[in-house]
Structure formats: structure tokens, C-alpha cells
Design a protein around this motif. Sequence first.
Motif, mmCIF file in Angstrom:
data_model
loop_
_atom_site.group_PDB
_atom_site.id
_atom_site.type_symbol
_atom_site.label_atom_id
_atom_site.label_comp_id
_atom_site.label_asym_id
_atom_site.label_seq_id
_atom_site.Cartn_x
_atom_site.Cartn_y
_atom_site.Cartn_z
ATOM 1 N N GLY A 1 0.805 -1.212 0.000
ATOM 2 C CA GLY A 1 0.000 0.000 0.000
ATOM 3 C C GLY A 1 0.839 1.264 0.000
ATOM 4 N N ALA A 2 1.860 1.292 0.843
ATOM 5 C CA ALA A 2 2.743 2.464 0.909
ATOM 6 C C ALA A 2 3.478 2.668 -0.412
ATOM 7 N N ASN A 3 3.890 1.581 -1.035
ATOM 8 C CA ASN A 3 4.592 1.696 -2.323
ATOM 9 C C ASN A 3 3.660 2.164 -3.437
ATOM 10 N N ILE A 4 2.430 1.698 -3.433
ATOM 11 C CA ILE A 4 1.475 2.168 -4.438
ATOM 12 C C ILE A 4 1.285 3.669 -4.289
ATOM 13 N N LEU B 1 -7.757 1.355 -13.379
ATOM 14 C CA LEU B 1 -7.761 -0.050 -12.946
ATOM 15 C C LEU B 1 -9.169 -0.631 -12.854
ATOM 16 N N ASP B 2 -10.168 0.206 -13.093
ATOM 17 C CA ASP B 2 -11.571 -0.196 -12.986
ATOM 18 C C ASP B 2 -11.890 -0.703 -11.572
ATOM 19 N N LEU B 3 -11.412 0.061 -10.586
ATOM 20 C CA LEU B 3 -11.666 -0.219 -9.170
ATOM 21 C C LEU B 3 -12.207 1.054 -8.528
ATOM 22 N N SER B 4 -12.869 0.934 -7.398
ATOM 23 C CA SER B 4 -13.405 2.126 -6.740
ATOM 24 C C SER B 4 -12.289 2.907 -6.040
ATOM 25 N N MET B 5 -12.525 4.207 -5.863
ATOM 26 C CA MET B 5 -11.568 5.040 -5.136
ATOM 27 C C MET B 5 -11.430 4.568 -3.691
ATOM 28 N N LYS B 6 -12.522 4.157 -3.105
ATOM 29 C CA LYS B 6 -12.491 3.659 -1.726
ATOM 30 C C LYS B 6 -11.600 2.427 -1.623
ATOM 31 N N TYR B 7 -11.682 1.556 -2.610
ATOM 32 C CA TYR B 7 -10.856 0.349 -2.605
ATOM 33 C C TYR B 7 -9.371 0.725 -2.733
ATOM 34 N N ILE B 8 -9.062 1.655 -3.636
ATOM 35 C CA ILE B 8 -7.668 2.120 -3.788
ATOM 36 C C ILE B 8 -7.179 2.712 -2.466
ATOM 37 N N SER B 9 -8.006 3.513 -1.845
ATOM 38 C CA SER B 9 -7.642 4.103 -0.556
ATOM 39 C C SER B 9 -7.366 3.019 0.489
ATOM 40 N N ASP B 10 -8.235 2.014 0.532
ATOM 41 C CA ASP B 10 -8.054 0.923 1.493
ATOM 42 C C ASP B 10 -6.813 0.088 1.179
ATOM 43 N N VAL B 11 -6.495 -0.092 -0.094
ATOM 44 C CA VAL B 11 -5.263 -0.807 -0.473
ATOM 45 C C VAL B 11 -4.053 0.001 -0.024
ATOM 46 N N GLU B 12 -4.070 1.317 -0.290
ATOM 47 C CA GLU B 12 -2.937 2.163 0.091
ATOM 48 C C GLU B 12 -2.735 2.209 1.600
ATOM 49 N N SER B 13 -3.796 2.048 2.360
ATOM 50 C CA SER B 13 -3.656 2.054 3.826
ATOM 51 C C SER B 13 -3.358 0.669 4.388
ATOM 52 N N GLY B 14 -3.308 -0.340 3.520
ATOM 53 C CA GLY B 14 -2.964 -1.690 3.950
ATOM 54 C C GLY B 14 -4.138 -2.516 4.435
ATOM 55 N N LEU C 1 -3.122 -10.180 -8.213
ATOM 56 C CA LEU C 1 -1.878 -10.143 -8.998
ATOM 57 C C LEU C 1 -2.097 -9.471 -10.351
ATOM 58 N N SER C 2 -3.250 -9.706 -10.965
ATOM 59 C CA SER C 2 -3.510 -9.071 -12.268
ATOM 60 C C SER C 2 -3.640 -7.559 -12.109
ATOM 61 N N SER C 3 -4.254 -7.094 -11.020
ATOM 62 C CA SER C 3 -4.348 -5.646 -10.779
ATOM 63 C C SER C 3 -2.975 -5.057 -10.471
ATOM 64 N N LEU C 4 -2.154 -5.812 -9.738
ATOM 65 C CA LEU C 4 -0.799 -5.346 -9.438
ATOM 66 C C LEU C 4 0.018 -5.227 -10.725
ATOM 67 N N GLU C 5 -0.175 -6.157 -11.636
ATOM 68 C CA GLU C 5 0.510 -6.107 -12.924
ATOM 69 C C GLU C 5 0.045 -4.897 -13.741
ATOM 70 N N LYS C 6 -1.262 -4.654 -13.790
ATOM 71 C CA LYS C 6 -1.800 -3.476 -14.493
ATOM 72 C C LYS C 6 -1.269 -2.189 -13.875
ATOM 73 N N LEU C 7 -1.226 -2.174 -12.556
ATOM 74 C CA LEU C 7 -0.726 -1.002 -11.837
ATOM 75 C C LEU C 7 0.732 -0.729 -12.178
ATOM 76 N N GLY C 8 1.528 -1.788 -12.236
ATOM 77 C CA GLY C 8 2.933 -1.638 -12.610
ATOM 78 C C GLY C 8 3.085 -1.022 -13.988
ATOM 79 N N LYS C 9 2.270 -1.453 -14.930
ATOM 80 C CA LYS C 9 2.325 -0.877 -16.282
ATOM 81 C C LYS C 9 1.894 0.578 -16.277
ATOM 82 N N LEU C 10 0.831 0.873 -15.542
ATOM 83 C CA LEU C 10 0.317 2.232 -15.475
ATOM 84 C C LEU C 10 1.332 3.198 -14.858
ATOM 85 N N LEU C 11 1.996 2.746 -13.800
ATOM 86 C CA LEU C 11 2.954 3.599 -13.090
ATOM 87 C C LEU C 11 4.388 3.440 -13.596
#
Length: 89
Positions: free
Chosen positions: A9-12, A30-43, A49-59
Motif C-alpha cells: 500500500g505504501a509503495n502504491i 484499474l476499474d476499481l473504486s476510489m475507496k478500494y484504492i484508498s483501502d489498499v494504500e492504507s494496507g 496479482l492481475s491488478s498489481l501487474e496493471k498497476l505496474g504498467k500504469l505507473l
Amino acid sequence: MESLSKIVGANIKYYRFQKKLSQETLSESLDLSMKYISDVESGKYNLSLSSLEKLGKLLDVAPYKFLMPNPKAKNLPSRVDLYWKSKTN
């Protein structure tokens, strides 16, 4: 020892901050909700894994880097979206 969820979460948040992207932009890409992204970033939640892969490409970050402790990720403002808004006004 810090949990892997918190490290990821901290790295994202860190890499999103480096690209000056909002949680809204990230969630739409990523076709995910903002709340979900916020919750992922807070741990609270984990990405698939597929979302993590998409995120890596995006960033433009190798996905394995999200799993590694990053001391720089600890020094971010708590509200990075507001930080960038304050810098543009």
C-alpha cells in the motif's frame, strides 16, 4: 515487522505520488473504486496479482518493487492528492 499489505500500500501511494496521479485517476484506470484504492494504500485490502501487474504498467514500475520495503514511501504527506493541489494553486 511491517505487514506485506502495508508495504504494498505504501509503495502504491509512493509511486502514484511520483507520477502525480490521484486515487481517482488510478481507480478509473484499474476499474476499481476510489475507496478500494484508498483501502489498499492504507494496507486494509490487497490487490489481485492481475491488478498489481496493471498497476505496474500504469505507473511504469516493475511489479516486484511494490513488494519491497521502501524507506522513501514513509516520508509522503498523508494526503498526497491535496499536496499536489496546494502546489498548483
